[in-house]
Design an enzyme around this catalytic site. Structure first.
Site, mmCIF file in Angstrom:
data_model
loop_
_atom_site.group_PDB
_atom_site.id
_atom_site.type_symbol
_atom_site.label_atom_id
_atom_site.label_comp_id
_atom_site.label_asym_id
_atom_site.label_seq_id
_atom_site.Cartn_x
_atom_site.Cartn_y
_atom_site.Cartn_z
ATOM 1 N N ASP A 65 -4.167 7.073 4.627
ATOM 2 C CA ASP A 65 -3.190 6.138 5.180
ATOM 3 C C ASP A 65 -3.865 4.929 5.841
ATOM 4 O O ASP A 65 -3.326 3.827 5.814
ATOM 5 C CB ASP A 65 -2.328 6.894 6.213
ATOM 6 C CG ASP A 65 -1.103 6.113 6.659
ATOM 7 O OD1 ASP A 65 -0.529 5.401 5.828
ATOM 8 O OD2 ASP A 65 -0.719 6.224 7.845
ATOM 9 N N HIS B 103 -6.817 -0.343 5.864
ATOM 10 C CA HIS B 103 -6.852 -1.100 7.121
ATOM 11 C C HIS B 103 -8.235 -1.095 7.794
ATOM 12 O O HIS B 103 -8.771 -2.142 8.143
ATOM 13 C CB HIS B 103 -5.824 -0.559 8.106
ATOM 14 C CG HIS B 103 -4.431 -0.504 7.573
ATOM 15 N ND1 HIS B 103 -3.944 -1.426 6.683
ATOM 16 C CD2 HIS B 103 -3.411 0.362 7.799
ATOM 17 C CE1 HIS B 103 -2.684 -1.138 6.390
ATOM 18 N NE2 HIS B 103 -2.339 -0.056 7.049
ATOM 19 N N LYS C 180 0.837 -1.183 0.000
ATOM 20 C CA LYS C 180 0.000 0.000 0.000
ATOM 21 C C LYS C 180 0.882 1.246 0.000
ATOM 22 O O LYS C 180 2.045 1.117 0.375
ATOM 23 C CB LYS C 180 -0.964 -0.011 1.185
ATOM 24 C CG LYS C 180 -0.313 0.302 2.539
ATOM 25 C CD LYS C 180 -1.331 0.486 3.612
ATOM 26 C CE LYS C 180 -1.717 1.923 3.811
ATOM 27 N NZ LYS C 180 -0.865 2.679 4.723
ATOM 28 N N LYS D 44 -2.795 9.669 15.136
ATOM 29 C CA LYS D 44 -1.416 9.583 15.638
ATOM 30 C C LYS D 44 -1.321 10.337 16.963
ATOM 31 O O LYS D 44 -2.131 11.248 17.220
ATOM 32 C CB LYS D 44 -0.463 10.253 14.640
ATOM 33 C CG LYS D 44 -0.490 9.664 13.232
ATOM 34 C CD LYS D 44 0.350 8.419 13.149
ATOM 35 C CE LYS D 44 0.456 7.910 11.730
ATOM 36 N NZ LYS D 44 0.820 6.505 11.684
ATOM 37 N N HIS E 129 -1.438 -5.121 5.331
ATOM 38 C CA HIS E 129 -0.788 -5.947 6.362
ATOM 39 C C HIS E 129 -1.703 -6.220 7.556
ATOM 40 O O HIS E 129 -1.448 -7.137 8.319
ATOM 41 C CB HIS E 129 0.548 -5.341 6.792
ATOM 42 C CG HIS E 129 0.426 -4.213 7.768
ATOM 43 N ND1 HIS E 129 0.215 -2.918 7.391
ATOM 44 C CD2 HIS E 129 0.472 -4.197 9.122
ATOM 45 C CE1 HIS E 129 0.153 -2.153 8.470
ATOM 46 N NE2 HIS E 129 0.296 -2.899 9.539
ATOM 47 N N LYS F 266 -2.707 -10.024 10.516
ATOM 48 C CA LYS F 266 -2.767 -10.092 11.985
ATOM 49 C C LYS F 266 -3.706 -11.218 12.416
ATOM 50 O O LYS F 266 -4.812 -11.340 11.888
ATOM 51 C CB LYS F 266 -3.260 -8.755 12.560
ATOM 52 C CG LYS F 266 -2.308 -7.576 12.284
ATOM 53 C CD LYS F 266 -2.839 -6.289 12.885
ATOM 54 C CE LYS F 266 -2.108 -5.068 12.381
ATOM 55 N NZ LYS F 266 -0.779 -4.852 12.942
ATOM 56 N N GLU G 207 -2.935 5.331 17.658
ATOM 57 C CA GLU G 207 -1.490 5.123 17.741
ATOM 58 C C GLU G 207 -0.871 6.193 18.624
ATOM 59 O O GLU G 207 -1.352 7.339 18.646
ATOM 60 C CB GLU G 207 -0.860 5.225 16.348
ATOM 61 C CG GLU G 207 -1.320 4.147 15.401
ATOM 62 C CD GLU G 207 -0.570 4.232 14.087
ATOM 63 O OE1 GLU G 207 0.405 3.500 13.931
ATOM 64 O OE2 GLU G 207 -0.960 5.052 13.237
HETATM 65 C C1 BG6 Z 1 0.675 1.683 7.972
HETATM 66 C C2 BG6 Z 1 0.538 3.171 8.005
HETATM 67 O O1 BG6 Z 1 0.058 1.149 6.837
HETATM 68 O O2 BG6 Z 1 0.056 1.134 9.128
HETATM 69 C C3 BG6 Z 1 1.190 3.737 9.257
HETATM 70 O O3 BG6 Z 1 1.164 3.741 6.855
HETATM 71 C C4 BG6 Z 1 0.605 3.077 10.482
HETATM 72 O O4 BG6 Z 1 1.016 5.145 9.331
HETATM 73 C C5 BG6 Z 1 0.652 1.567 10.347
HETATM 74 O O5 BG6 Z 1 1.365 3.493 11.600
HETATM 75 C C6 BG6 Z 1 -0.093 0.894 11.479
HETATM 76 O O6 BG6 Z 1 0.136 -0.479 11.430
HETATM 77 P P1 BG6 Z 1 0.327 -1.331 12.744
HETATM 78 O O7 BG6 Z 1 0.463 -2.727 12.284
HETATM 79 O O8 BG6 Z 1 1.551 -0.778 13.435
HETATM 80 O O9 BG6 Z 1 -0.897 -1.083 13.560
#
Ligand code: BG6
Length: 518
Positions: free
Chosen positions: A242, A247, A155, A347, A185, A189, A223
Protein backbone atom coordinates in the site's frame (compact mmCIF):
# COMPACT_ATOMS: atom_id res chain seq x y z
CA UNK A 1 5.06 35.89 -5.50
CA UNK A 2 4.87 32.88 -7.73
CA UNK A 3 4.41 33.54 -11.42
CA UNK A 4 0.81 33.24 -12.68
CA UNK A 5 0.01 29.84 -14.08
CA UNK A 6 -1.85 29.84 -17.41
CA UNK A 7 -5.20 28.18 -17.75
CA UNK A 8 -5.18 24.58 -18.96
CA UNK A 9 -6.23 23.94 -22.58
CA UNK A 10 -9.83 22.88 -23.28
CA UNK A 11 -10.35 19.30 -22.16
CA UNK A 12 -12.99 16.74 -21.25
CA UNK A 13 -12.08 14.76 -18.16
CA UNK A 14 -13.73 11.35 -18.31
CA UNK A 15 -13.69 9.76 -14.87
CA UNK A 16 -14.26 6.01 -14.65
CA UNK A 17 -15.52 5.32 -11.14
CA UNK A 18 -17.18 8.73 -10.84
CA UNK A 19 -19.46 7.77 -7.97
CA UNK A 20 -16.60 6.29 -5.95
CA UNK A 21 -14.80 7.54 -2.90
CA UNK A 22 -11.76 9.06 -4.64
CA UNK A 23 -13.85 11.22 -6.98
CA UNK A 24 -15.85 12.87 -4.24
CA UNK A 25 -13.17 12.95 -1.54
CA UNK A 26 -10.23 14.25 -3.58
CA UNK A 27 -10.87 14.87 -7.28
CA UNK A 28 -13.95 17.07 -6.86
CA UNK A 29 -12.44 19.37 -4.19
CA UNK A 30 -9.35 19.66 -6.40
CA UNK A 31 -11.45 20.55 -9.46
CA UNK A 32 -13.35 23.16 -7.44
CA UNK A 33 -10.05 24.69 -6.32
CA UNK A 34 -8.79 24.68 -9.90
CA UNK A 35 -11.98 26.40 -11.09
CA UNK A 36 -11.68 29.02 -8.35
CA UNK A 37 -8.04 29.76 -9.14
CA UNK A 38 -8.79 29.88 -12.87
CA UNK A 39 -6.69 26.85 -13.86
CA UNK A 40 -9.70 25.48 -15.73
CA UNK A 41 -12.53 27.50 -17.22
CA UNK A 42 -15.65 27.34 -19.34
CA UNK A 43 -14.01 24.98 -21.84
CA UNK A 44 -13.41 22.31 -19.18
CA UNK A 45 -15.96 19.48 -18.88
CA UNK A 46 -16.28 16.43 -16.69
CA UNK A 47 -18.00 13.27 -17.83
CA UNK A 48 -18.42 10.77 -15.02
CA UNK A 49 -18.81 7.09 -15.84
CA UNK A 50 -20.03 4.51 -13.36
CA UNK A 51 -22.07 1.37 -12.94
CA UNK A 52 -24.74 3.14 -10.81
CA UNK A 53 -27.85 4.09 -12.76
CA UNK A 54 -28.64 7.80 -13.05
CA UNK A 55 -28.05 10.94 -15.05
CA UNK A 56 -26.13 14.21 -14.79
CA UNK A 57 -28.15 15.52 -11.87
CA UNK A 58 -27.58 12.34 -9.87
CA UNK A 59 -23.80 12.73 -10.03
CA UNK A 60 -23.86 16.49 -9.37
CA UNK A 61 -26.05 15.97 -6.30
CA UNK A 62 -23.91 13.05 -5.13
CA UNK A 63 -20.75 15.15 -5.29
CA UNK A 64 -22.40 18.24 -3.88
CA UNK A 65 -23.72 16.43 -0.83
CA UNK A 66 -20.25 15.25 0.02
CA UNK A 67 -18.07 18.29 -0.52
CA UNK A 68 -18.20 20.30 2.71
CA UNK A 69 -18.41 24.09 2.75
CA UNK A 70 -15.59 24.28 5.22
CA UNK A 71 -13.81 22.11 7.74
CA UNK A 72 -12.84 18.47 7.42
CA UNK A 73 -10.88 16.59 4.83
CA UNK A 74 -10.94 18.00 1.32
CA UNK A 75 -12.61 21.16 2.57
CA UNK A 76 -13.05 23.81 -0.08
CA UNK A 77 -15.20 26.84 -0.27
CA UNK A 78 -17.77 25.72 -2.80
CA UNK A 79 -19.42 29.04 -3.61
CA UNK A 80 -19.23 30.38 -7.14
CA UNK A 81 -16.55 27.91 -8.23
CA UNK A 82 -18.75 24.93 -7.50
CA UNK A 83 -21.69 26.53 -9.28
CA UNK A 84 -19.56 27.03 -12.39
CA UNK A 85 -18.14 23.54 -12.27
CA UNK A 86 -21.44 21.88 -11.37
CA UNK A 87 -23.15 22.69 -14.66
CA UNK A 88 -20.22 21.28 -16.62
CA UNK A 89 -20.48 17.84 -14.97
CA UNK A 90 -22.28 15.08 -16.86
CA UNK A 91 -22.79 11.41 -16.13
CA UNK A 92 -23.34 8.22 -18.04
CA UNK A 93 -24.00 4.84 -16.56
CA UNK A 94 -22.52 1.69 -18.03
CA UNK A 95 -20.50 -1.47 -17.62
CA UNK A 96 -16.73 -0.89 -18.04
CA UNK A 97 -16.32 -4.27 -19.72
CA UNK A 98 -19.01 -3.82 -22.38
CA UNK A 99 -18.57 -2.34 -25.87
CA UNK A 100 -21.86 -0.44 -25.62
CA UNK A 101 -20.32 1.91 -23.07
CA UNK A 102 -17.42 2.81 -25.36
CA UNK A 103 -19.68 3.26 -28.38
CA UNK A 104 -21.68 5.79 -26.39
CA UNK A 105 -18.45 7.42 -25.14
CA UNK A 106 -17.21 7.78 -28.72
CA UNK A 107 -20.43 9.60 -29.63
CA UNK A 108 -20.15 11.94 -26.67
CA UNK A 109 -16.50 12.73 -27.44
CA UNK A 110 -17.34 13.40 -31.09
CA UNK A 111 -20.06 15.81 -29.98
CA UNK A 112 -17.77 17.65 -27.53
CA UNK A 113 -16.35 21.02 -28.54
CA UNK A 114 -12.80 19.96 -27.79
CA UNK A 115 -11.09 16.80 -28.97
CA UNK A 116 -8.73 16.75 -25.97
CA UNK A 117 -9.65 13.96 -23.60
CA UNK A 118 -8.12 12.85 -20.31
CA UNK A 119 -9.44 9.51 -19.08
CA UNK A 120 -9.07 9.05 -15.33
CA UNK A 121 -9.21 5.48 -14.03
CA UNK A 122 -10.45 5.83 -10.46
CA UNK A 123 -11.71 2.26 -10.43
CA UNK A 124 -10.81 -1.08 -8.90
CA UNK A 125 -7.33 -1.98 -10.20
CA UNK A 126 -8.70 -5.07 -11.94
CA UNK A 127 -10.38 -2.71 -14.45
CA UNK A 128 -7.21 -0.79 -15.47
CA UNK A 129 -6.12 -3.24 -18.19
CA UNK A 130 -9.63 -3.97 -19.56
CA UNK A 131 -10.58 -0.26 -19.76
CA UNK A 132 -7.39 0.64 -21.64
CA UNK A 133 -8.02 -2.26 -24.04
CA UNK A 134 -11.59 -1.18 -24.71
CA UNK A 135 -10.62 2.47 -25.17
CA UNK A 136 -8.01 1.40 -27.70
CA UNK A 137 -10.37 -1.07 -29.45
CA UNK A 138 -12.79 1.79 -30.02
CA UNK A 139 -10.11 4.12 -31.32
CA UNK A 140 -10.45 6.46 -28.35
CA UNK A 141 -6.72 6.57 -27.57
CA UNK A 142 -5.65 7.63 -31.06
CA UNK A 143 -4.20 11.14 -30.87
CA UNK A 144 -4.62 13.54 -33.76
CA UNK A 145 -2.50 16.64 -34.32
CA UNK A 146 -3.59 19.21 -31.77
CA UNK A 147 -5.80 16.76 -29.83
CA UNK A 148 -4.47 14.67 -26.99
CA UNK A 149 -5.70 11.44 -25.46
CA UNK A 150 -4.24 10.75 -22.01
CA UNK A 151 -4.95 8.13 -19.38
CA UNK A 152 -4.41 8.72 -15.66
CA UNK A 153 -4.14 5.51 -13.66
CA UNK A 154 -4.56 5.44 -9.90
CA UNK A 155 -2.59 3.20 -7.60
CA UNK A 156 -2.08 0.36 -6.91
CA UNK A 157 -0.31 -0.32 -10.18
CA UNK A 158 0.15 -4.09 -9.88
CA UNK A 159 0.51 -6.15 -6.74
CA UNK A 160 4.08 -7.34 -7.29
CA UNK A 161 6.84 -7.13 -9.87
CA UNK A 162 5.29 -9.65 -12.27
CA UNK A 163 1.82 -8.13 -12.28
CA UNK A 164 3.21 -4.60 -12.67
CA UNK A 165 5.30 -5.77 -15.64
CA UNK A 166 2.27 -7.48 -17.16
CA UNK A 167 0.09 -4.38 -16.74
CA UNK A 168 2.74 -2.13 -18.26
CA UNK A 169 3.11 -4.51 -21.18
CA UNK A 170 -0.64 -4.64 -21.71
CA UNK A 171 -1.26 -0.90 -21.70
CA UNK A 172 1.90 0.01 -23.61
CA UNK A 173 0.76 -2.31 -26.39
CA UNK A 174 -2.23 0.00 -26.84
CA UNK A 175 -0.84 3.52 -26.45
CA UNK A 176 2.44 5.33 -25.97
CA UNK A 177 4.17 5.85 -22.59
CA UNK A 178 3.72 9.59 -23.15
CA UNK A 179 -0.06 9.08 -22.88
CA UNK A 180 0.00 7.34 -19.48
CA UNK A 181 -0.03 9.27 -16.21
CA UNK A 182 0.48 6.81 -13.33
CA UNK A 183 -0.64 8.65 -10.25
CA UNK A 184 1.12 8.69 -6.92
CA UNK A 185 -0.73 11.32 -4.95
CA UNK A 186 2.28 11.94 -2.66
CA UNK A 187 3.88 13.70 -5.61
CA UNK A 188 1.09 16.26 -5.53
CA UNK A 189 2.04 17.37 -2.03
CA UNK A 190 3.81 20.73 -1.81
CA UNK A 191 6.40 19.48 0.65
CA UNK A 192 7.32 16.55 -1.56
CA UNK A 193 7.86 18.83 -4.53
CA UNK A 194 9.79 21.12 -2.24
CA UNK A 195 12.43 18.45 -1.61
CA UNK A 196 13.92 19.13 -5.02
CA UNK A 197 13.80 22.88 -4.51
CA UNK A 198 15.38 22.59 -1.07
CA UNK A 199 18.17 20.52 -2.56
CA UNK A 200 18.84 22.15 -5.88
CA UNK A 201 18.15 25.79 -5.02
CA UNK A 202 20.29 25.83 -1.89
CA UNK A 203 24.03 25.44 -2.10
CA UNK A 204 24.36 24.91 1.64
CA UNK A 205 22.05 21.90 1.52
CA UNK A 206 23.05 20.21 -1.71
CA UNK A 207 26.77 20.52 -1.13
CA UNK A 208 26.45 18.32 1.98
CA UNK A 209 24.12 15.86 0.29
CA UNK A 210 26.22 12.71 0.15
CA UNK A 211 27.77 9.91 2.16
CA UNK A 212 30.69 12.11 3.26
CA UNK A 213 28.33 14.14 5.42
CA UNK A 214 25.13 12.15 5.79
CA UNK A 215 25.02 9.28 8.28
CA UNK A 216 21.58 7.92 7.53
CA UNK A 217 18.12 8.81 6.24
CA UNK A 218 14.80 7.96 7.87
CA UNK A 219 11.46 8.16 6.10
CA UNK A 220 8.38 7.75 8.27
CA UNK A 221 4.74 7.78 7.21
CA UNK A 222 2.81 7.17 10.40
CA UNK A 223 -0.96 7.24 10.41
CA UNK A 224 -3.42 7.27 13.28
CA UNK A 225 -6.27 5.98 11.12
CA UNK A 226 -6.96 2.29 10.83
CA UNK A 227 -8.33 0.39 7.90
CA UNK A 228 -11.93 1.59 8.34
CA UNK A 229 -14.22 0.27 5.65
CA UNK A 230 -11.33 -0.76 3.38
CA UNK A 231 -10.85 -4.19 4.99
CA UNK A 232 -11.42 -6.11 1.77
CA UNK A 233 -8.84 -4.14 -0.18
CA UNK A 234 -6.36 -3.81 2.67
CA UNK A 235 -6.32 -7.45 3.70
CA UNK A 236 -5.06 -8.50 0.28
CA UNK A 237 -2.68 -5.54 0.13
CA UNK A 238 -1.02 -4.79 3.47
CA UNK A 239 1.20 -1.90 4.50
CA UNK A 240 4.14 -2.89 2.30
CA UNK A 241 2.25 -2.89 -1.01
CA UNK A 242 0.00 0.00 0.00
CA UNK A 243 2.75 2.47 0.89
CA UNK A 244 6.30 1.42 0.11
CA UNK A 245 6.93 0.80 -3.62
CA UNK A 246 4.87 3.89 -4.37
CA UNK A 247 4.67 6.68 -1.77
CA UNK A 248 7.76 5.98 0.34
CA UNK A 249 9.94 5.20 -2.66
CA UNK A 250 8.85 8.46 -4.29
CA UNK A 251 10.05 10.30 -1.19
CA UNK A 252 13.26 8.28 -1.19
CA UNK A 253 13.82 9.01 -4.86
CA UNK A 254 13.37 12.75 -4.32
CA UNK A 255 15.94 12.64 -1.54
CA UNK A 256 18.43 10.54 -3.46
CA UNK A 257 18.30 11.69 -7.09
CA UNK A 258 21.26 13.25 -8.84
CA UNK A 259 20.69 16.81 -10.03
CA UNK A 260 18.81 16.48 -13.34
CA UNK A 261 20.21 18.58 -16.17
CA UNK A 262 16.84 20.36 -16.43
CA UNK A 263 13.46 20.33 -14.76
CA UNK A 264 12.12 18.64 -17.84
CA UNK A 265 9.89 15.61 -17.09
CA UNK A 266 12.11 13.05 -18.81
CA UNK A 267 15.28 14.41 -17.21
CA UNK A 268 13.77 14.07 -13.74
CA UNK A 269 12.17 10.71 -14.40
CA UNK A 270 15.45 9.38 -15.75
CA UNK A 271 17.20 10.35 -12.52
CA UNK A 272 14.43 8.96 -10.35
CA UNK A 273 14.46 5.66 -12.21
CA UNK A 274 18.25 5.45 -11.72
CA UNK A 275 17.81 5.73 -7.95
CA UNK A 276 15.07 3.12 -7.80
CA UNK A 277 17.14 0.78 -9.95
CA UNK A 278 20.08 1.29 -7.58
CA UNK A 279 18.09 0.07 -4.56
CA UNK A 280 19.83 -3.03 -3.27
CA UNK A 281 17.85 -6.26 -3.79
CA UNK A 282 18.15 -8.34 -0.66
CA UNK A 283 18.63 -12.10 -0.64
CA UNK A 284 15.95 -13.98 1.38
CA UNK A 285 18.26 -14.15 4.42
CA UNK A 286 19.09 -10.44 4.14
CA UNK A 287 15.40 -9.55 3.73
CA UNK A 288 14.68 -11.35 7.02
CA UNK A 289 17.41 -9.24 8.68
CA UNK A 290 16.35 -5.95 7.13
CA UNK A 291 12.58 -6.03 7.28
CA UNK A 292 10.06 -6.00 10.09
CA UNK A 293 6.30 -6.36 9.72
CA UNK A 294 3.76 -5.60 12.42
CA UNK A 295 0.05 -5.72 13.05
CA UNK A 296 -1.93 -3.67 15.55
CA UNK A 297 -3.65 -5.42 18.41
CA UNK A 298 -6.69 -4.29 20.41
CA UNK A 299 -6.14 -1.23 22.57
CA UNK A 300 -6.94 2.45 22.70
CA UNK A 301 -5.94 5.54 20.76
CA UNK A 302 -6.89 9.12 21.56
CA UNK A 303 -9.29 7.92 24.25
CA UNK A 304 -11.10 5.63 21.78
CA UNK A 305 -11.15 1.86 21.94
CA UNK A 306 -9.49 0.24 18.94
CA UNK A 307 -10.33 -3.32 17.86
CA UNK A 308 -7.47 -5.53 16.73
CA UNK A 309 -6.78 -5.44 12.97
CA UNK A 310 -8.06 -9.02 12.64
CA UNK A 311 -11.42 -7.87 13.99
CA UNK A 312 -11.80 -5.21 11.26
CA UNK A 313 -14.85 -5.81 8.99
CA UNK A 314 -13.91 -7.85 5.88
CA UNK A 315 -10.54 -8.90 7.34
CA UNK A 316 -9.89 -12.63 7.82
CA UNK A 317 -9.75 -13.60 11.50
CA UNK A 318 -6.53 -15.56 10.83
CA UNK A 319 -5.09 -12.84 8.56
CA UNK A 320 -1.33 -12.51 8.41
CA UNK A 321 -1.50 -9.15 6.60
CA UNK A 322 0.77 -6.48 8.05
CA UNK A 323 -0.42 -3.00 9.04
CA UNK A 324 3.13 -1.78 9.71
CA UNK A 325 6.52 -2.25 8.10
CA UNK A 326 10.02 -1.03 8.89
CA UNK A 327 12.65 -1.68 6.23
CA UNK A 328 16.27 -0.91 5.60
CA UNK A 329 17.57 -0.17 2.12
CA UNK A 330 20.77 0.96 0.47
CA UNK A 331 21.00 2.98 -2.70
CA UNK A 332 24.06 1.47 -4.31
CA UNK A 333 25.60 4.50 -5.93
CA UNK A 334 28.73 6.60 -5.48
CA UNK A 335 26.82 9.34 -3.67
CA UNK A 336 24.98 7.08 -1.23
CA UNK A 337 27.48 4.26 -0.63
CA UNK A 338 27.07 2.94 2.90
CA UNK A 339 24.23 5.28 3.89
CA UNK A 340 21.26 3.31 5.20
CA UNK A 341 17.75 4.45 4.31
CA UNK A 342 15.32 3.35 7.01
CA UNK A 343 11.64 3.40 6.02
CA UNK A 344 8.64 2.80 8.24
CA UNK A 345 4.91 3.17 7.85
CA UNK A 346 1.87 1.94 9.70
CA UNK A 347 -1.72 2.38 10.76
CA UNK A 348 -3.12 3.26 14.21
CA UNK A 349 0.17 4.70 15.39
CA UNK A 350 0.99 7.36 17.97
CA UNK A 351 0.68 10.32 15.59
CA UNK A 352 -0.10 11.26 12.01
CA UNK A 353 3.31 12.22 10.81
CA UNK A 354 5.07 11.93 7.48
CA UNK A 355 8.63 13.10 7.75
CA UNK A 356 12.03 12.66 6.21
CA UNK A 357 14.91 12.94 8.64
CA UNK A 358 18.42 13.40 7.34
CA UNK A 359 20.94 12.78 10.10
CA UNK A 360 24.39 14.17 9.42
CA UNK A 361 27.62 12.62 10.58
CA UNK A 362 29.16 13.71 13.83
CA UNK A 363 31.70 16.50 13.70
CA UNK A 364 35.11 14.98 12.95
CA UNK A 365 36.78 16.72 15.83
CA UNK A 366 35.19 18.40 18.83
CA UNK A 367 37.38 20.88 20.64
CA UNK A 368 35.60 20.18 23.86
CA UNK A 369 38.10 17.46 24.78
CA UNK A 370 37.44 15.41 27.88
CA UNK A 371 34.15 17.10 28.54
CA UNK A 372 30.56 16.01 28.39
CA UNK A 373 30.18 17.87 25.09
CA UNK A 374 32.77 15.77 23.43
CA UNK A 375 30.74 12.68 24.10
CA UNK A 376 27.20 14.02 23.70
CA UNK A 377 27.21 16.59 20.93
CA UNK A 378 24.09 15.66 18.96
CA UNK A 379 24.38 15.32 15.18
CA UNK A 380 22.83 17.95 12.90
CA UNK A 381 19.52 16.94 11.45
CA UNK A 382 17.42 18.24 8.60
CA UNK A 383 13.78 17.30 9.02
CA UNK A 384 11.44 17.64 6.08
CA UNK A 385 7.96 17.66 7.56
CA UNK A 386 5.79 16.36 4.75
CA UNK A 387 2.55 16.44 6.77
CA UNK A 388 0.90 17.68 8.89
CA UNK A 389 2.28 21.14 9.71
CA UNK A 390 4.30 21.09 6.49
CA UNK A 391 7.72 22.61 6.79
CA UNK A 392 11.44 22.18 7.24
CA UNK A 393 13.59 22.13 10.36
CA UNK A 394 17.30 22.23 10.88
CA UNK A 395 18.64 21.00 14.17
CA UNK A 396 21.96 22.54 15.10
CA UNK A 397 23.98 23.14 18.25
CA UNK A 398 24.55 26.64 19.62
CA UNK A 399 26.40 28.00 22.61
CA UNK A 400 24.22 28.08 25.66
CA UNK A 401 24.48 31.58 27.12
CA UNK A 402 26.53 31.77 30.28
CA UNK A 403 30.07 31.51 31.51
CA UNK A 404 30.37 27.77 31.20
CA UNK A 405 31.24 26.31 27.82
CA UNK A 406 27.90 24.78 27.06
CA UNK A 407 26.08 23.86 23.89
CA UNK A 408 22.37 23.47 23.39
CA UNK A 409 20.49 21.84 20.54
CA UNK A 410 18.11 24.22 18.80
CA UNK A 411 15.84 23.89 15.85
CA UNK A 412 15.56 26.42 13.00
CA UNK A 413 12.01 25.96 11.87
CA UNK A 414 10.10 26.90 8.76
CA UNK A 415 6.35 26.21 8.75
CA UNK A 416 4.50 26.67 5.46
CA UNK A 417 1.42 27.83 7.36
CA UNK A 418 3.32 30.86 8.71
CA UNK A 419 3.91 32.26 5.23
CA UNK A 420 1.50 30.64 2.80
CA UNK A 421 -2.01 29.28 2.67
CA UNK A 422 -1.84 25.73 1.42
CA UNK A 423 -4.52 24.41 3.73
CA UNK A 424 -7.34 24.09 1.21
CA UNK A 425 -5.30 22.28 -1.43
CA UNK A 426 -5.73 18.53 -1.78
CA UNK A 427 -2.53 17.83 -3.71
CA UNK A 428 -4.53 16.64 -6.71
CA UNK A 429 -4.69 20.17 -8.17
CA UNK A 430 -1.13 20.04 -9.48
CA UNK A 431 -1.52 16.45 -10.69
CA UNK A 432 -4.72 17.20 -12.62
CA UNK A 433 -3.29 20.41 -14.01
CA UNK A 434 -0.18 18.58 -15.20
CA UNK A 435 -2.37 15.91 -16.75
CA UNK A 436 -4.21 18.60 -18.72
CA UNK A 437 -1.10 20.47 -19.84
CA UNK A 438 0.85 17.27 -20.59
CA UNK A 439 3.64 17.46 -18.01
CA UNK A 440 4.62 13.98 -16.80
CA UNK A 441 7.20 15.08 -14.21
CA UNK A 442 5.05 14.13 -11.24
CA UNK A 443 3.91 10.80 -12.67
CA UNK A 444 5.55 7.43 -12.50
CA UNK A 445 7.13 5.96 -15.59
CA UNK A 446 6.94 2.21 -16.34
CA UNK A 447 10.60 1.54 -15.49
CA UNK A 448 10.40 3.44 -12.18
CA UNK A 449 7.32 1.48 -11.08
CA UNK A 450 8.93 -1.83 -11.95
CA UNK A 451 12.18 -0.91 -10.18
CA UNK A 452 10.17 -0.12 -7.04
CA UNK A 453 8.41 -3.47 -7.10
CA UNK A 454 11.70 -5.28 -7.75
CA UNK A 455 13.19 -3.80 -4.56
CA UNK A 456 10.28 -4.88 -2.33
CA UNK A 457 9.84 -8.27 -4.00
CA UNK A 458 12.28 -10.05 -1.60
CA UNK A 459 10.09 -9.00 1.34
CA UNK A 460 6.89 -10.05 -0.46
CA UNK A 461 8.42 -13.43 -1.27
CA UNK A 462 9.71 -13.96 2.24
CA UNK A 463 6.50 -13.00 4.00
CA UNK A 464 4.34 -15.03 1.63
CA UNK A 465 6.09 -18.16 2.89
CA UNK A 466 4.37 -17.92 6.28
CA UNK A 467 4.85 -16.46 9.71
CA UNK A 468 2.93 -13.64 11.27
CA UNK A 469 3.60 -9.93 11.74
CA UNK A 470 4.82 -8.80 15.16
CA UNK A 471 2.02 -7.33 17.29
CA UNK A 472 2.06 -3.68 18.30
CA UNK A 473 -0.23 -1.59 20.48
CA UNK A 474 -2.44 1.13 19.00
CA UNK A 475 -0.84 4.47 19.76
CA UNK A 476 2.69 3.06 19.67
CA UNK A 477 5.31 3.50 16.95
CA UNK A 478 5.21 -0.14 15.86
CA UNK A 479 6.55 -3.35 17.37
CA UNK A 480 9.78 -3.46 19.39
CA UNK A 481 11.42 -5.32 16.48
CA UNK A 482 11.26 -2.04 14.50
CA UNK A 483 13.40 -0.34 17.14
CA UNK A 484 15.73 -3.33 17.16
CA UNK A 485 16.26 -2.91 13.40
CA UNK A 486 18.01 0.43 14.02
CA UNK A 487 19.48 -0.52 17.39
CA UNK A 488 21.51 -3.23 15.63
CA UNK A 489 23.20 -0.41 13.71
CA UNK A 490 23.67 1.67 16.89
CA UNK A 491 20.88 4.07 15.88
CA UNK A 492 17.35 4.91 16.92
CA UNK A 493 14.30 6.33 15.16
CA UNK A 494 13.70 10.04 15.31
CA UNK A 495 10.87 10.66 17.79
CA UNK A 496 7.78 11.89 15.94
CA UNK A 497 5.87 14.90 17.27
CA UNK A 498 2.90 13.73 19.27
CA UNK A 499 -0.47 15.37 18.50
CA UNK A 500 -0.55 17.67 21.56
CA UNK A 501 3.17 18.42 21.75
CA UNK A 502 3.96 22.14 21.69
CA UNK A 503 5.24 23.36 18.34
CA UNK A 504 8.82 24.43 17.89
CA UNK A 505 12.00 23.98 19.81
CA UNK A 506 12.45 20.77 21.76
CA UNK A 507 13.26 21.05 25.45
CA UNK A 508 16.75 22.49 25.62
CA UNK A 509 19.13 20.29 27.48
CA UNK A 510 22.49 21.98 27.68
CA UNK A 511 25.58 19.89 27.32
CA UNK A 512 28.18 21.74 29.30
CA UNK A 513 31.85 21.74 30.09
CA UNK A 514 33.12 23.74 32.96
CA UNK A 515 35.93 26.10 32.03
CA UNK A 516 39.08 25.12 33.81
CA UNK A 517 40.50 27.89 35.99
CA UNK A 518 43.81 29.11 34.60
C1 BG6 B 1 -3.11 5.74 0.16
C2 BG6 B 1 -3.17 4.45 0.92
O1 BG6 B 1 -2.48 5.56 -1.08
O2 BG6 B 1 -2.37 6.69 0.91
C3 BG6 B 1 -3.83 4.66 2.27
O3 BG6 B 1 -3.92 3.48 0.18
C4 BG6 B 1 -3.11 5.75 3.03
O4 BG6 B 1 -3.84 3.46 3.03
C5 BG6 B 1 -2.96 6.99 2.17
O5 BG6 B 1 -3.86 6.04 4.19
C6 BG6 B 1 -2.08 8.02 2.84
O6 BG6 B 1 -2.13 9.21 2.12
P1 BG6 B 1 -2.14 10.61 2.85
O7 BG6 B 1 -2.11 11.61 1.76
O8 BG6 B 1 -3.39 10.64 3.69
O9 BG6 B 1 -0.92 10.63 3.71
Amino acid sequence: MSSPVPKAPPVTLIIFGATGDLTRRLLTPALINMTRIGLVGGDFHVLGVGIEPGGDEMLRKHLEDFVPEKGGEGAVKKGAAWKQLRRRIAYMSGDFTQDALYEELAKRIAAARSDNVAFYLATQPSFFGPIVDKLADHGLLAEKPGAFRRVAIEKPFGTDLKSAQALNKRILARADESQFYRIDHFLGKETVQNIMTARFANMMIESLWNSNYIDHVEITAAETVGVGTRGKFYDTTGALRDMVPNHLFQLLAMVAIEPPNSFDAEAIRNEKAKVLKALRHWTPAEAAENGVRGVFTAGALGGQKVAAYTKTPDVAADSSTETFVALKFYVDSWRWAGVPFYLRTGKVMAARDTEIVITFREVPFAQFTNTEIDRKLPPNRLIIQVQPDEGLKMEISIKHPGLAVATAPVSLDFHYADLFDISTMTGYESLLYDLFIGDQTLFQRADGIEAGWAAVQPFLDLWSKGGKPDPYKPGSMGPPSADALLARDGRHWHAVSLPDAPRGVPAIKAVSARKKPR
